[in-house]
Scaffold this active site. Structure first.
Site, PDB file in Angstrom:
ATOM      1  N   TYR A 127      -2.889  -1.133  10.007  1.00 61.85           N
ATOM      2  CA  TYR A 127      -2.845  -1.476   8.766  1.00 61.85           C
ATOM      3  C   TYR A 127      -1.506  -1.008   8.035  1.00 61.85           C
ATOM      4  CZ  TYR A 127      -4.117  -1.405   3.794  1.00 61.85           C
ATOM      5  OH  TYR A 127      -4.340  -1.576   2.508  1.00 61.85           O
TER       6      TYR A 127
ATOM      7  N   SER B 212       0.823  -1.157   0.263  1.00 60.10           N
ATOM      8  CA  SER B 212       0.072  -0.227  -0.143  1.00 60.10           C
ATOM      9  C   SER B 212       0.815   1.159  -0.109  1.00 60.10           C
ATOM     10  CB  SER B 212      -0.894   0.223   1.103  1.00 60.10           C
ATOM     11  OG  SER B 212      -1.378   1.184   1.666  1.00 60.10           O
TER      12      SER B 212
HETATM   13  N1  NAD Z   1      -8.383  -0.226  -2.140  1.00 60.34           N
HETATM   14  C1  NAD Z   1      -7.569   0.200  -1.837  1.00 60.34           C
HETATM   15  O1  NAD Z   1      -7.455   1.464  -1.801  1.00 60.34           O
HETATM   16  C2  NAD Z   1      -6.076  -0.445  -1.451  1.00 60.34           C
HETATM   17  C3  NAD Z   1      -4.940   0.440  -1.385  1.00 60.34           C
HETATM   18  C4  NAD Z   1      -3.792  -0.059  -0.973  1.00 60.34           C
HETATM   19  C5  NAD Z   1      -3.786  -1.459  -0.906  1.00 60.34           C
HETATM   20  N2  NAD Z   1      -4.772  -2.314  -0.851  1.00 60.34           N
HETATM   21  C6  NAD Z   1      -4.736  -3.671  -0.563  1.00 60.34           C
HETATM   22  O2  NAD Z   1      -5.246  -4.412  -1.735  1.00 60.34           O
HETATM   23  C7  NAD Z   1      -5.690  -5.555  -1.198  1.00 60.34           C
HETATM   24  C8  NAD Z   1      -7.335  -5.818  -2.068  1.00 60.34           C
HETATM   25  O3  NAD Z   1      -7.881  -5.128  -1.384  1.00 60.34           O
HETATM   26  P1  NAD Z   1      -9.533  -4.434  -1.856  1.00 60.34           P
HETATM   27  O4  NAD Z   1      -9.230  -2.874  -1.911  1.00 60.34           O
HETATM   28  O5  NAD Z   1      -9.450  -5.237  -3.218  1.00 60.34           O
HETATM   29  O6  NAD Z   1     -10.364  -4.977  -0.893  1.00 60.34           O
HETATM   30  P2  NAD Z   1     -11.635  -5.929  -0.842  1.00 60.34           P
HETATM   31  O7  NAD Z   1     -12.261  -5.813   0.518  1.00 60.34           O
HETATM   32  O8  NAD Z   1     -12.481  -5.482  -2.135  1.00 60.34           O
HETATM   33  O9  NAD Z   1     -11.125  -7.232  -1.158  1.00 60.34           O
HETATM   34  C9  NAD Z   1     -10.284  -8.109   0.011  1.00 60.34           C
HETATM   35  C10 NAD Z   1     -10.693  -9.404  -0.143  1.00 60.34           C
HETATM   36  O10 NAD Z   1      -9.870 -10.105   0.661  1.00 60.34           O
HETATM   37  C11 NAD Z   1     -10.610 -11.178   1.089  1.00 60.34           C
HETATM   38  N3  NAD Z   1     -10.186 -11.546   2.551  1.00 60.34           N
HETATM   39  C12 NAD Z   1     -10.163 -10.886   3.553  1.00 60.34           C
HETATM   40  N4  NAD Z   1      -9.622 -11.490   4.582  1.00 60.34           N
HETATM   41  C13 NAD Z   1      -9.555 -12.818   3.966  1.00 60.34           C
HETATM   42  C14 NAD Z   1      -8.961 -14.073   4.749  1.00 60.34           C
HETATM   43  N5  NAD Z   1      -8.728 -13.947   5.901  1.00 60.34           N
HETATM   44  N6  NAD Z   1      -8.987 -15.350   3.989  1.00 60.34           N
HETATM   45  C15 NAD Z   1      -9.417 -15.158   2.440  1.00 60.34           C
HETATM   46  N7  NAD Z   1      -9.620 -13.768   1.927  1.00 60.34           N
HETATM   47  C16 NAD Z   1      -9.827 -12.976   2.920  1.00 60.34           C
HETATM   48  C17 NAD Z   1     -12.082 -10.270   1.459  1.00 60.34           C
HETATM   49  O11 NAD Z   1     -13.042 -11.427   1.564  1.00 60.34           O
HETATM   50  C18 NAD Z   1     -12.119  -9.828  -0.037  1.00 60.34           C
HETATM   51  O12 NAD Z   1     -12.888 -10.555  -0.755  1.00 60.34           O
HETATM   52  C19 NAD Z   1      -5.593  -5.665   0.023  1.00 60.34           C
HETATM   53  O13 NAD Z   1      -4.353  -6.213   0.638  1.00 60.34           O
HETATM   54  C20 NAD Z   1      -5.573  -4.202   0.289  1.00 60.34           C
HETATM   55  O14 NAD Z   1      -4.998  -4.080   1.666  1.00 60.34           O
HETATM   56  C21 NAD Z   1      -6.121  -1.754  -1.262  1.00 60.34           C
END
Ligand code: NAD
Length: 238
Positions: free
Chosen positions: A141, A128
């Site tokens: 986080y 991130s």
């Molecule tokens: N959206 C943002 O702005 C952003 C920014 C930086 C990093 N990220 C990172 O990107 C990645 C994806 O995030 P996103 O924004 O697509 O979120 P999201 O919530 O849409 O997707 C995350 C997915 O991970 C799954 N998940 C969570 N815990 C789990 C577990 N214990 N076992 C199996 N699956 C699990 C959830 O069910 C969900 O489907 C994450 O690692 C997040 O930290 C997101």
């Protein structure tokens, strides 16, 4: 004509039931890769909690059965919430680390023999912009995402001699179900990130998936051991 840049690759994508992980899995498949998807929920091949004991070993074993091998890991599963420091219960902090860090470590560790055998393994972790800075309400986080970046650098150093690359994609603010509640409850936070990006918009999951596909491909064969901001230029601005 369909692009087949990833033909022959056998990948695991976690967190593939939603947001960035779903876009990554679709993009890898569109480029010819075989993909085993995993999530707690959603339309995936394997429903599992990646933080559960034995989950990663099970996933790796399933990949071998389903695809005949494994050479690419994209652990996208992650959790986040805004909580003031005094609201950071031990259990919350531990859960964030269990999902965001420990599960990534275990998946890589359990796949090491297969990645070494492949000779051209690819690991793309999802950090991130908070792998590089802190923010209010995001102590657990941000700490976990700093850890993911450090873990990725160490993996790159250790597995590089076996032809394995490890990179950490660092998304900026991406419009997904993870960020939607915060953007709804704190519209000023959404506006802040839209304006902070040089490109003056939030990212879409596809913006991240396209970069992940590049890093999984042979085009990125000499890229390893570092984080890559994919944030529309947000980190480059004051
Ligand atoms: N959206 C943002 O702005 C952003 C920014 C930086 C990093 N990220 C990172 O990107 C990645 C994806 O995030 P996103 O924004 O697509 O979120 P999201 O919530 O849409 O997707 C995350 C997915 O991970 C799954 N998940 C969570 N815990 C789990 C577990 N214990 N076992 C199996 N699956 C699990 C959830 O069910 C969900 O489907 C994450 O690692 C997040 O930290 C997101």
């Amino acid at each position: 004509m369909a692009c087949e840049r990833l033909k022959g690759r056998k990948a695991i994508v976690t967190g593939a039931g939603s947001g960035i992980g779903a876009a990554v899995a679709a993009r890898l498949r569109a480029e010819g890769a075989q993909v085993l998807t995993c999530d707690l929920k959603g339309e995936v091949d394997h429903l599992a909690d990646v933080a559960a004991q034995g989950a990663s070993a099970d996933l790796v074993a399933r990949a071998v059965v389903a695809m005949g091998g494994l050479d690419t890991l994209v652990p996208c599963a992650g959790i986040s919430a805004f909580t003031p420091l005094e609201g950071h219960e031990d259990a919350y902090f531990e859960r964030v680390f269990a999902v965001n860090v420990f599960a990534v470590f275990r998946l890589v560790r359990d796949a090491v023999p297969l990645l070494k055998a492949a000779g051209n393994g690819r690991i793309v972790t999802i950090g991130s912009t908070t792998s590089s800075f802190g923010d209010e309400g995001l102590a657990a986080y941000a700490a976990s995402k700093h850890a993911v970046l450090g873990l990725t650098k160490a993996i790159a150093a250790e597995l590089g001699p076996f032809g394995v690359t490890a990179t950490c994609v660092q998304p900026g603010a991406i419009d997904t179900p993870m960020t939607a509640p915060a953007f709804t409850e704190m519209p000023e936070y959404k506006t802040f990130w839209e304006n902070k990006a040089s490109l003056r918009r939030l990212g879409e999951p596809q913006d991240i998936a396209d970069v992940v596909a590049f890093l999984c491909s042979d085009d990125a064969r000499f890229v390893t051991g570092h984080g890559l901001w994919v944030d529309g230029g947000a980190m480059a601005r004051h």
